[in-house]
Design an enzyme around this catalytic site. Sequence first.
Site, PDB file in Angstrom:
ATOM      1  N   LYS A 138       0.823  -1.214   0.000  1.00 19.26           N
ATOM      2  CA  LYS A 138       0.000   0.000   0.000  1.00 19.26           C
ATOM      3  C   LYS A 138       0.854   1.261   0.000  1.00 19.26           C
ATOM      4  O   LYS A 138       0.421   2.312  -0.470  1.00 19.26           O
ATOM      5  CB  LYS A 138      -0.902   0.021   1.227  1.00 19.26           C
ATOM      6  CG  LYS A 138      -1.730  -1.207   1.416  1.00 19.26           C
ATOM      7  CD  LYS A 138      -2.862  -1.280   0.437  1.00 19.26           C
ATOM      8  CE  LYS A 138      -3.645  -2.560   0.624  1.00 19.26           C
ATOM      9  NZ  LYS A 138      -4.885  -2.606  -0.098  1.00 19.26           N
TER      10      LYS A 138
HETATM   11  C1  LIG Z   1      -0.951  -7.742   2.179  1.00 19.14           C
HETATM   12  C2  LIG Z   1      -2.090  -7.630   1.246  1.00 19.14           C
HETATM   13  N1  LIG Z   1      -2.123  -8.430   0.178  1.00 19.14           N
HETATM   14  C3  LIG Z   1      -3.126  -8.377  -0.707  1.00 19.14           C
HETATM   15  C4  LIG Z   1      -4.184  -7.519  -0.547  1.00 19.14           C
HETATM   16  C5  LIG Z   1      -5.257  -7.493  -1.586  1.00 19.14           C
HETATM   17  O1  LIG Z   1      -5.162  -6.369  -2.422  1.00 19.14           O
HETATM   18  P1  LIG Z   1      -6.441  -5.781  -3.117  1.00 19.14           P
HETATM   19  O2  LIG Z   1      -7.402  -5.428  -2.045  1.00 19.14           O
HETATM   20  O3  LIG Z   1      -5.976  -4.589  -3.866  1.00 19.14           O
HETATM   21  O4  LIG Z   1      -6.993  -6.857  -3.987  1.00 19.14           O
HETATM   22  C6  LIG Z   1      -4.207  -6.667   0.574  1.00 19.14           C
HETATM   23  C7  LIG Z   1      -5.288  -5.706   0.842  1.00 19.14           C
HETATM   24  O5  LIG Z   1      -5.784  -5.032   0.056  1.00 19.14           O
HETATM   25  C8  LIG Z   1      -3.117  -6.710   1.471  1.00 19.14           C
HETATM   26  O6  LIG Z   1      -3.061  -5.872   2.497  1.00 19.14           O
HETATM   27  N1  LIG Z   2      -6.579  -5.087   2.228  1.00 17.91           N
HETATM   28  C1  LIG Z   2      -6.908  -3.723   2.304  1.00 17.91           C
HETATM   29  C2  LIG Z   2      -8.379  -3.483   2.194  1.00 17.91           C
HETATM   30  C3  LIG Z   2      -8.668  -2.109   1.666  1.00 17.91           C
HETATM   31  O1  LIG Z   2      -8.289  -2.077   0.338  1.00 17.91           O
HETATM   32  P1  LIG Z   2      -8.044  -0.775  -0.537  1.00 17.91           P
HETATM   33  O2  LIG Z   2      -7.017  -1.207  -1.509  1.00 17.91           O
HETATM   34  O3  LIG Z   2      -9.341  -0.423  -1.138  1.00 17.91           O
HETATM   35  O4  LIG Z   2      -7.547   0.321   0.344  1.00 17.91           O
HETATM   36  C4  LIG Z   2      -6.293  -3.148   3.575  1.00 17.91           C
HETATM   37  O5  LIG Z   2      -5.199  -3.539   3.909  1.00 17.91           O
HETATM   38  O6  LIG Z   2      -6.881  -2.329   4.234  1.00 17.91           O
END
Ligand SMILES: Cc1ncc(COP(=O)(O)O)c(C=O)c1O
Ligand SMILES: N[C@@H](CCOP(=O)(O)O)C(=O)O
Length: 479
Positions: free
Chosen positions: A128
């Site tokens: 993120k």
């Molecule tokens: C460590 C981790 N891997 C994978 C994901 C999944 O990603 P996305 O929600 O963009 O599909 C998340 C949360 O979003 C996460 O925090």
């Molecule tokens: N896995 C995510 C969930 C939120 O997803 P986002 O990509 O829409 O911000 C988290 O870690 O909070």
Amino acid sequence: MRRRPLHTQCCDKEIDMKYISTRGGVAPIGFTDAILMGLADDGGLLVPEQLPRLSDDALKAWRSLSYPELALELLALFMEEDIPRDELKRLVDSSYATFRDPHVTPVVKLRDDLHVLELFHGPTFAFKDVALQFLGNLYAYVSRKTGSVIHILGATSGDTGASAIEGVRGKEGIKICILHPHGKVSRVQELQMTTVQDDNVLNLAVEGTFDDCQRIIKELFADVPFKRQYHLRAINSINIARILAQTVYYFYAYFRLAEQGHAGPVNFSVPTGNFGDIFAGYIAKRMGLPVGKLVLATNENDILARFVASGVYQPGEFRGTYSPSMDIQVASNFERYLYYLYDGDTGTVAALMERFKSEGRIEVPQDMLRRVREDFAAYSVSNEECLDTIARYYESYGYLLDPHTACGVAAADKRSDEGEVTVSLSTAHPAKFDEAIRLRNISQVYPEPIQTLFGKPRRVTVVGNANDQVKEQLEAFFG
Ligand SMILES: Cc1ncc(COP(=O)(O)O)c(C=O)c1O
Ligand SMILES: N[C@@H](CCOP(=O)(O)O)C(=O)O
């Protein structure tokens, strides 16, 4: 409903980049307005009116760029009308200067057919940071330039929250409130969020799941008078800036493989929850990056894998897993994908989302499902498979996967078609999820910034699973 051309040829002519809603109810707006709007005012999600299609020459020319240089080129396509290039360069450079690896997102080769794209070298050790370091700086810039009040409201299953808080803590003119599901995030994720003492940060622990948190913030954003009164802004992948910043590492990874002599398409295996990360890969593919299959890896919360298998999108029962950040039933960005699947037909997307709201399910016809499978292959990974994968890769390669990354690697292994090369996205550092890793008797040393979190005082308010309780907190904090 009018269908628009979804692409424009880049980079021969300047694109007048505008953003529209997947549901067709928002007149085209510029980038700054799009990031400030977050959730589209008609309840849909914003998408670029047209996607730039990159020429082979552009792809060749960008191959040797550093990560920040590449990010500048790609992001400029989407926001240069609003953010002058020298300013954008400053934002990009300062965002990626906080990463611990000179490559920002390095690619590690495990086998000839499997590479890991490490996305966890930012301040909070999760992917993120790649988008949220940038978005934090972008919000500070927009606030300075336009005088807009920035009151961020976000929902997290653990990583977005920590990363968003880190991106804006202590920044003047910005306040942030993050909702997380009480007791359902890892110990380290919880500490990363709640040990921050800056006054511009409020953590609310909701008695519910991440889906409840996401539903609450979406309902509050959809209440346009409330959203305007309190100047609510989004940091989740609701915000299109998040997706755009996440496309960059697909290009960067592809170029690293090209450097090693790989020609032709590359698969990307992506641990998936809210469908933001893999959707960024889909956008990169639509922009002309030679992507083979996007391998969608879910944990036991497998709504998306079931969709690719059957064409039916319908939440199942919530499962608490070893990859808690992916414990998500309703994938926010799925709506953006429907927009492209239906060739920009906003009327159909609006009708499908209405049906989802009233009937709790969407079904796409077989011809559409065939199109889905041209781009995506999907696999769900059980809790045991996840831990087995961690243990196997640790023994065979001396490489420690976090449980989310392990889902992606397990999915790549389930596919393992002859001759295909896959880059598996590593979305978090294993230290964030030590609870799961210890189950296979693997011990690890925490990086120093994580070790120092233990024992620090925490600040968090527990609230019930209801809009009203959250609203009350927001009125007091943002009012
Ligand atoms: C460590 C981790 N891997 C994978 C994901 C999944 O990603 P996305 O929600 O963009 O599909 C998340 C949360 O979003 C996460 O925090
Ligand atoms: N896995 C995510 C969930 C939120 O997803 P986002 O990509 O829409 O911000 C988290 O870690 O909070």
